[in-house]
Scaffold this active site. Structure first.
Site, PDB file in Angstrom:
ATOM      1  N   ASP A  36       6.746   4.398  28.206  1.00 13.86           N
ATOM      2  CA  ASP A  36       5.291   4.443  28.391  1.00 13.86           C
ATOM      3  C   ASP A  36       4.918   4.977  29.770  1.00 13.86           C
ATOM      4  OD1 ASP A  36       5.130   3.400  25.945  1.00 13.86           O
ATOM      5  OD2 ASP A  36       4.266   1.455  26.523  1.00 13.86           O
ATOM      6  N   ASP A  40       2.353   7.881  30.612  1.00 14.86           N
ATOM      7  CA  ASP A  40       1.195   7.685  31.489  1.00 14.86           C
ATOM      8  C   ASP A  40       1.147   8.756  32.583  1.00 14.86           C
ATOM      9  OD1 ASP A  40       0.594   5.530  29.967  1.00 14.86           O
ATOM     10  OD2 ASP A  40       1.376   4.038  31.375  1.00 14.86           O
ATOM     11  N   LYS A 118      -0.729  -0.128  -1.227  1.00 12.29           N
ATOM     12  CA  LYS A 118      -2.182   0.036  -1.144  1.00 12.29           C
ATOM     13  C   LYS A 118      -2.666  -0.596   0.157  1.00 12.29           C
ATOM     14  CE  LYS A 118      -6.448  -0.559  -3.663  1.00 12.29           C
ATOM     15  NZ  LYS A 118      -7.194  -1.067  -2.514  1.00 12.29           N
ATOM     16  N   CYS A 412      -6.259 -44.422  14.746  1.00 11.85           N
ATOM     17  CA  CYS A 412      -5.426 -43.798  13.709  1.00 11.85           C
ATOM     18  C   CYS A 412      -5.928 -44.196  12.320  1.00 11.85           C
ATOM     19  CB  CYS A 412      -3.977 -44.234  13.898  1.00 11.85           C
ATOM     20  SG  CYS A 412      -2.920 -43.714  12.531  1.00 11.85           S
ATOM     21  N   CYS A 430      -1.629 -40.508  17.586  1.00 11.88           N
ATOM     22  CA  CYS A 430      -1.702 -41.938  17.310  1.00 11.88           C
ATOM     23  C   CYS A 430      -0.681 -42.608  18.218  1.00 11.88           C
ATOM     24  CB  CYS A 430      -1.367 -42.185  15.839  1.00 11.88           C
ATOM     25  SG  CYS A 430      -0.786 -43.853  15.504  1.00 11.88           S
TER      26      CYS A 430
HETATM   27  C1  9MJ Z   1      -4.686   3.024  -0.472  1.00 10.68           C
HETATM   28  N1  9MJ Z   1      -5.798   2.325  -0.286  1.00 10.68           N
HETATM   29  O1  9MJ Z   1      -3.651   2.749   0.119  1.00 10.68           O
HETATM   30  C2  9MJ Z   1      -5.474   5.645  -2.658  1.00 10.68           C
HETATM   31  N2  9MJ Z   1      -4.732   4.134  -1.374  1.00 10.68           N
HETATM   32  O2  9MJ Z   1      -5.999   7.543  -4.039  1.00 10.68           O
HETATM   33  C3  9MJ Z   1      -3.691   4.935  -1.737  1.00 10.68           C
HETATM   34  N3  9MJ Z   1      -5.837   4.593  -1.962  1.00 10.68           N
HETATM   35  C4  9MJ Z   1      -6.400   6.455  -3.419  1.00 10.68           C
HETATM   36  N4  9MJ Z   1      -4.159   5.878  -2.539  1.00 10.68           N
HETATM   37  C5  9MJ Z   1      -7.095   8.066  -4.656  1.00 10.68           C
HETATM   38  N5  9MJ Z   1      -2.412   4.767  -1.333  1.00 10.68           N
HETATM   39  C6  9MJ Z   1      -8.164   7.283  -4.380  1.00 10.68           C
HETATM   40  C7  9MJ Z   1      -7.723   6.252  -3.572  1.00 10.68           C
END
Ligand code: 9MJ
Length: 679
Positions: A36, A40, A118, A412, A430
């Site tokens: 780092d 910097d 997701k 208690c 207690c």
């Molecule tokens: C998320 N939320 O991780 C999509 N998403 O693809 C991934 N969302 C998505 N794909 C098309 N991995 C519409 C949303």
């Protein structure tokens, strides 16, 4: 003169490229190549040049990620290619139905999918024109979002320019902005220190940071971006055959993507991916709320098309929610083994994280005060993995009338002894000790637990009955139990009673360290118990040693030493130990190793914690060197830590060390310290 300026311009450009390369290594690849401090220095050099030659500042300069003047409001950006959401699957049958529909349309037996985690963040779209980041927007309603360009510019994993050999006319990259779990914890620690509000979860923290009209605030928050798709584009290089190739292309343009994404086949592939990511979920650096499956072939995606605003070629397979809203019906107080009182919220039952939850811990009174939790409140309950459910936050808008503030009881709730709070502790205790049935039950459970005397089958329900029926008052009473007394307890068949007696009998043959640990002396955990056994060799020695002598043992400080001396000074404890020995509990005695052998080493009694990578030696080598000088290496930073050695790219231990004001050593200082103490 002109040539001189040209030279500076080139120098600035090469600094910019170099800094962005390091941003990419650090934020997208998680693999920094320089410390780092070096980063910097590069940054400071560029800033210096830009200050001297402001006319040469470019919009894509990494120095321009620090935020701009506050906006009055966000303007709107229309999405030419809509940002649609995905349909959800909650159970395996939903996924089977999805795959069936896909196969029906494609007339295929087994379909290739791209499976991805997701992300639980905020969906955004990034617009690059001729390779330059021009605008970024939230999803909004899918058709029109908010212009958050200035905020997105502060996120270092978002490239401000694409590599020069790839400057398409237009490319919209879509993905999710989120906050890594470690950054979220550090942010909340900082918020507490500054007396600012804390965020309930990383998603809220990311959303709050991204919605700032003042982008200089966003710049102080560590946000991350992960790409998963493309919107509008005019780019002949963008692969249009497979989703996976498109993702590879985004990687080549230096966008971070989920490393866990994988190509799988058929519904079996989907479901086993779901299981696999589910089991990794706790260990991922970011929060996810499920996985996403997408048909990999783009032509097939087009064939499948859309139904009512969601693609038919993709689906989100959600994990059971880890947070849910419910109401606090009551707040009660539990008494632990050491008398610590833990406030517990009794909840209207709610399904969260895959189970029905009726109780959630409120930790301690400071937490209750900080979150302003009161009986009757509507609250967010969180249950992550196997962690005890907790009240994460309250929904103040749903508090209908002023309800009284919760106070810890002065006596208690179990034995009515006085409750005290020591100056240096967050908890109330207690004072009843083993007079308190709650503490007695917990003490017996601890004594019998697997890592202590390991009495199989002696669980909570049984101990509860034994104490309530006054058959067992101390651990020593366990060894006086007869079949009749046991078999008289509720739901205790003769066979299980026999099994328990057998397990109690077998526990008599043990080790000194288990026995010491089983006694439940305050501040004496398993490791300390092992050290005490190793260095002292006999129980008699432990029972008679002075606190000064105890402190000769590595890792035993004044607090632990005092706890031990206090414990053995109690007549009651001495009696229980005598009874336990008389009942036939035994272990092999050995001559204790003289603590002197370690105590005379130059760094004995000191504790080190290592974080980040050292350039001159491996972690193992560092540990060895520390151990040779008599000190210990611990995995966690606490107030007792003497030194934290900070290498390249340190983790959250660094933040913890800063917050606890533990002495930090960089690699050079660490080497110097080792050198100074070389024997
Ligand atoms: C998320 N939320 O991780 C999509 N998403 O693809 C991934 N969302 C998505 N794909 C098309 N991995 C519409 C949303």
């Amino acid at each position: 003169m002109c040539a001189e300026i040209e030279k500076i311009k080139q120098q600035m450009q090469s600094l910019r490229t170099e800094i962005e390369q390091h941003n990419h290594q650090y934020y997208a690849l998680d693999d920094p190549v320089i410390p780092d401090t070096e980063y910097d220095k590069l940054f400071a050099r560029l800033q210096q040049l830009e200050q001297a030659h402001p006319q040469l500042i470019t919009v894509d300069s990494p120095t321009q990620r620090v935020g701009a003047s506050p906006l009055k409001e966000f303007s709107q950006i229309a999405h030419v290619v809509a940002m649609l959401s995905l349909n959800n699957a909650f159970v395996d049958e939903d996924v089977e139905a999805f795959d069936r529909r896909v196969r029906e349309v494609l007339l295929s037996n087994s379909v290739e999918y791209m499976a991805e985690p997701k992300f639980d963040g905020i969906a955004v779209s990034l617009r690059y024109e001729k390779g330059i980041f021009k605008a970024g927007a939230t999803r909004g309603d899918g058709y029109v979002g908010e212009d958050i360009t200035l905020n997105l510019r502060t996120i270092r994993s978002i490239p401000l320019v694409l590599p020069h050999d790839h400057s398409p006319l237009l490319l919209e990259v879509r993905g999710e902005v989120l906050m890594l779990k470690a950054d979220f914890l550090a942010l909340n620690e900082r918020q507490v220190r500054m007396g600012e509000k804390i965020f309930a979860n990383p998603r809220n923290a990311a959303a709050g940071s991204l919605r700032q009209l003042d982008s200089t605030i966003t710049a102080t928050r560590r946000l991350a971006f992960f790409a998963y798709g493309v919107g509008e584009f005019d780019d002949p290089d963008l692969p249009r055959d497979k989703q996976s190739h498109m993702m590879d292309y985004l990687v080549s343009l230096r966008f971070p993507v989920a490393k866990e994404a994988k190509i799988v086949s058929g519904v079996e592939g989907l479901l086993s991916y779901y299981q696999s990511i589910g089991s990794q979920r706790e260990n991922l650096s970011y929060d996810i709320d499920g996985v996403v499956y997408k048909v990999n072939a783009v032509l097939d995606q087009e064939k499948l098309g859309y139904v009512s605003r969601a693609p038919r070629f993709a689906i989100a397979h959600k994990f059971p929610a880890q947070e849910a809203l419910t109401q606090i019906l009551d707040i009660t107080v539990q008494v632990g083994r050491t008398g610590a009182l833990t406030p517990v919220a009794r909840l209207r039952p709610v399904f969260v994280g895959g189970v029905t939850v009726t109780n959630a811990t409120l930790h301690n009174i400071d937490e209750i005060t900080r979150k302003d939790v009161r009986i009757g409140d509507t609250v967010v309950v969180r249950r992550a993995g196997d962690v005890i459910p907790e009240v994460a936050s309250i929904v103040i808008e749903k508090r209908l009338q002023q309800v009284p503030i919760f106070h810890m009881p002065s006596h208690c709730p179990v034995c009515h002894s006085h409750v005290v709070r020591y100056a240096d502790e967050a908890v109330f205790r207690c004072t009843g000790g083993l007079f308190c049935p709650a503490q007695r039950k917990q003490a017996i459970l601890h004594f019998a637990s697997r890592r202590a005397m390991d009495i199989e089958g002696l669980g909570e329900k049984l101990v509860e009955q034994m104490v309530d029926h006054a058959i067992v008052r101390t651990p020593a009473d366990l060894y006086k139990l007869g079949l009749t007394a046991l078999a008289n307890l509720q739901r205790m068949a003769q066979k299980s009673a026999n099994n328990i007696l057998q397990a109690i009998e077998e526990s008599k043959h043990t080790t000194l360290s288990r026995f010491i640990y089983a006694l439940g002396i305050r501040n004496v955990g398993e490791t300390t118990a092992k050290d005490l056994a190793k260095y002292l060799g006999s129980l008699d020695r432990l029972m008679t040693i002075s606190d000064v002598q105890l402190q000769q043992i590595p890792d035993v400080g004044p607090v632990v030493a005092q706890s031990i001396v206090n414990f053995f000074a109690e007549q009651h404890n001495q009696e229980v130990i005598e009874q336990l020995r008389a009942s036939g509990i035994h272990w092999e005695e050995h001559e204790g190793q003289s603590p002197q052998s370690d105590a005379i080493k130059p760094l004995s009694g000191k504790t080190f914690v290592l974080t980040g990578t050292l350039s001159g030696m491996s972690r193992e080598q560092a540990k060895e060197k520390i151990a040779m000088l008599g000190a210990k290496v611990s995995g966690q930073v606490s107030k007792k830590t003497d030194y934290v050695v900070v290498g390249i790219d340190p983790g959250s231990k660094y933040d913890k060390a800063v917050s606890l004001a533990v002495t930090l050593l960089n690699e050079d200082e660490f080497m110097a310290l080792l050198q100074d103490h070389q024997q």
